[in-house]
Scaffold this motif. Structure first.
Motif, PDB file in Angstrom:
ATOM      1  N   SER A  21       0.844  -1.193   0.000  1.00  0.00           N
ATOM      2  CA  SER A  21       0.000   0.000   0.000  1.00  0.00           C
ATOM      3  C   SER A  21       0.877   1.238   0.000  1.00  0.00           C
ATOM      4  CB  SER A  21      -0.902   0.024   1.236  1.00  0.00           C
ATOM      5  OG  SER A  21      -1.756  -1.093   1.278  1.00  0.00           O
ATOM      6  N   THR A  23       0.141   5.423   0.728  1.00  0.00           N
ATOM      7  CA  THR A  23      -0.816   6.463   1.093  1.00  0.00           C
ATOM      8  C   THR A  23      -0.198   7.825   0.864  1.00  0.00           C
ATOM      9  OG1 THR A  23      -1.773   5.009   2.757  1.00  0.00           O
ATOM     10  CG2 THR A  23      -2.309   7.345   2.907  1.00  0.00           C
ATOM     11  N   SER A  25      -0.315  12.085   1.036  1.00  0.00           N
ATOM     12  CA  SER A  25      -0.865  13.286   1.655  1.00  0.00           C
ATOM     13  C   SER A  25      -1.256  14.235   0.536  1.00  0.00           C
ATOM     14  CB  SER A  25       0.172  13.927   2.564  1.00  0.00           C
ATOM     15  OG  SER A  25       1.283  14.352   1.771  1.00  0.00           O
ATOM     16  N   ARG A  72      -6.170   1.808  -7.275  1.00  0.00           N
ATOM     17  CA  ARG A  72      -6.108   3.006  -6.452  1.00  0.00           C
ATOM     18  C   ARG A  72      -7.494   3.332  -5.898  1.00  0.00           C
ATOM     19  NH1 ARG A  72      -3.622   7.652  -9.716  1.00  0.00           N
ATOM     20  NH2 ARG A  72      -4.220   8.938  -7.924  1.00  0.00           N
ATOM     21  N   ASP A  73      -7.483   4.017  -4.765  1.00  0.00           N
ATOM     22  CA  ASP A  73      -8.699   4.495  -4.127  1.00  0.00           C
ATOM     23  C   ASP A  73      -8.506   5.983  -3.883  1.00  0.00           C
ATOM     24  OD1 ASP A  73     -10.771   5.200  -2.427  1.00  0.00           O
ATOM     25  OD2 ASP A  73     -10.656   3.384  -1.240  1.00  0.00           O
ATOM     26  N   ASN A  74      -9.057   6.806  -4.741  1.00  0.00           N
ATOM     27  CA  ASN A  74      -8.823   8.245  -4.617  1.00  0.00           C
ATOM     28  C   ASN A  74      -9.509   8.844  -3.389  1.00  0.00           C
ATOM     29  OD1 ASN A  74      -7.173   8.328  -6.834  1.00  0.00           O
ATOM     30  ND2 ASN A  74      -8.760   9.057  -8.243  1.00  0.00           N
ATOM     31  N   ALA A  75     -10.560   8.221  -2.909  1.00  0.00           N
ATOM     32  CA  ALA A  75     -11.206   8.716  -1.694  1.00  0.00           C
ATOM     33  C   ALA A  75     -10.304   8.543  -0.478  1.00  0.00           C
ATOM     34  CB  ALA A  75     -12.529   7.991  -1.471  1.00  0.00           C
ATOM     35  N   GLU A  76      -9.434   7.538  -0.529  1.00  0.00           N
ATOM     36  CA  GLU A  76      -8.514   7.255   0.573  1.00  0.00           C
ATOM     37  C   GLU A  76      -7.089   7.712   0.279  1.00  0.00           C
ATOM     38  OE1 GLU A  76      -9.325   5.967   3.546  1.00  0.00           O
ATOM     39  OE2 GLU A  76     -11.441   5.875   2.970  1.00  0.00           O
ATOM     40  N   ASN A  77      -6.868   8.304  -0.892  1.00  0.00           N
ATOM     41  CA  ASN A  77      -5.511   8.724  -1.300  1.00  0.00           C
ATOM     42  C   ASN A  77      -4.528   7.562  -1.245  1.00  0.00           C
ATOM     43  OD1 ASN A  77      -6.526  11.312  -1.543  1.00  0.00           O
ATOM     44  ND2 ASN A  77      -4.905  12.280  -0.369  1.00  0.00           N
ATOM     45  N   ARG A  78      -4.921   6.444  -1.806  1.00  0.00           N
ATOM     46  CA  ARG A  78      -4.108   5.254  -1.637  1.00  0.00           C
ATOM     47  C   ARG A  78      -4.009   4.485  -2.959  1.00  0.00           C
ATOM     48  NH1 ARG A  78      -6.149   2.746   3.539  1.00  0.00           N
ATOM     49  NH2 ARG A  78      -5.193   4.627   4.356  1.00  0.00           N
ATOM     50  N   TYR A  80      -2.493   0.557  -4.388  1.00  0.00           N
ATOM     51  CA  TYR A  80      -2.149  -0.786  -3.944  1.00  0.00           C
ATOM     52  C   TYR A  80      -1.417  -1.528  -5.059  1.00  0.00           C
ATOM     53  CZ  TYR A  80      -5.889   0.283  -0.634  1.00  0.00           C
ATOM     54  OH  TYR A  80      -6.689   0.877   0.320  1.00  0.00           O
TER      55      TYR A  80
END
Length: 123
Positions: A21, A23, A25, A72-78, A80
């Motif tokens: 993962s 993440t 900022s 990717r999960d743009n809501a979580e800024n992440r 994988y």
């Protein structure tokens, strides 16, 4: 500006799976394409996978195609990297990276880098 913090990795047996993962900022994460790269001891950093800011445009190095999946999960800024059917030759330090704009395999174009995480695959 982005700061990238990686998690995951470790030591596994050949054939096992791992998920990395990364993440980020910052409030403009979706404006950045993301990439995964790796560097084995004594070797140059090489491309693994990349994904566009909207989650499209994903492509992989031939060596990992069909075994690794980047998402990717743009809501979580992440982002994988799901790694399956791991091989000893996958052993390396893995880095996530961000570039403004289009997804690319060219590591010199990336502006921001994670701290790296070790993946060790034993036979």
């Amino acid at each position: 500006q982005l700061q990238l913090v990686q998690s995951g990795g470790g030591s596994v047996q050949a054939g096992d799976s791992l998920r990395l993962s990364c993440t980020a900022s910052g409030r403009t994460f979706s404006a950045y394409a993301m990439g995964w790269f790796r560097q084995a001891p004594g070797k140059e950093r090489t491309f693994v996978a990349t994904i566009g800011g909207d989650g499209g445009g994903t492509y992989y190095a031939d060596s990992v195609k069909g075994r690794f999946t980047m998402s990717r999960d743009n809501a979580e800024n992440r982002v994988y990297l799901q790694m399956s059917s791991l091989k000893p030759e996958d052993t390396a330090v893995y880095y996530c990276a961000a570039v403004k704009g289009t997804a690319t395999a060219q590591h010199l174009l990336y502006d921001y880098w994670g701290q790296g995480t070790q993946v060790t695959v034993s036979s």
